[in-house]
Design a protein around this motif. Sequence first.
Motif: not given
Ligand code: ADP
Length: 301
Positions: A218-220, A277, A249, A242, A252, A281, A238, A178, A223-224, A245
């Motif tokens: 991954t960018l929350g 993913a 990850g 929410v 994903f 969420v 997408r 992430n 997306g990514a 969360t």
């Molecule tokens: P981690 O859980 O490891 O911190 P992220 O927060 O980057 O990872 O989330 C992983 C993936 O989950 C993202 O790449 C995206 O596909 C999905 N995701 C996470 N948060 C959201 C959100 N608020 N809305 C939509 N998709 C999300």
Amino acid sequence: MVVIGSINMDVVVTVERMPLPGETVAGGSVHQIPGGKGANQAVAARRLGAPTALVGAVGADGFGAVLAGFLGAERIDTSLVRMEHGPSGTALITVANGGENTVIVVAGANGSVSPARVAEATIRAGDVLLLQDEIPGETNEAAARAARAVGARTVLNLAPFRAPSPGLLAATDVLIVNETEFAELVEAPRADAAAIAERLRAELTACNGQPVGDVVVTLGAQGALARIGGEVLALPGRRGPVVDTTGAGDCFCGAFGASLAAGLPATAALERANAAAGLAVGRFGAGPAMPTATEVDAALS
Ligand code: ADP
């Protein structure tokens, strides 16, 4: 597909807002939910249709029996999930209104997943091996090397972040991190998506000086971003409700591994992972929130 990794019981408490240090706040509800990055990723992969074997350990306590039962009910091959003396891996999770969370993980039985356990797994040419960072680092390196030796592909989710050994990095085909883990990996301040994309286009080395090849950041909600075969691509987040969360990850990574194992090219596997993913969420919990193949197909259509 083979997952070698952690199995935890997530003890989840909901709160209106996070307590400050030293402060006591009233929680809303408490839940015991199967989790752990290895288990979560195995569930995500299995629900997307990949036959999945999990190598790991639970403790000889009440949590261990529940965890083993949950994984079996998910139709994961748990023949290599051992019950060890001592406590199961346990994660204490708080989820505040709006989905913000904090997590404390106690390794418990996951610490017993030693390199010797790798030899128990049947990893074949064409398989995908999925690894995370909640078991001993030597085990990950031994597993990645063994998978490489038989012609399997290796996907490593560097979470929670631990500097990867050069041997582990060299035996990894796709690295998934992430934003925070990416900053730690490349030893740079946490950056926005544009700066990460810029960085992915340039030569990339990890904190140990080792070159980094294919990598997914991954960018929350955003997306990514990924660099696959030298090409940088962006997957938009997408939109949808929410709820929690936790495990996004993991969803994903599991969905990405399952899609690769099903023979999809990496770019299509990433789209599926991002869609899966995005669905996860919108639900409470980690393992039980993973979507099915039908749900992901519907989201992509
Ligand atoms: P981690 O859980 O490891 O911190 P992220 O927060 O980057 O990872 O989330 C992983 C993936 O989950 C993202 O790449 C995206 O596909 C999905 N995701 C996470 N948060 C959201 C959100 N608020 N809305 C939509 N998709 C999300």
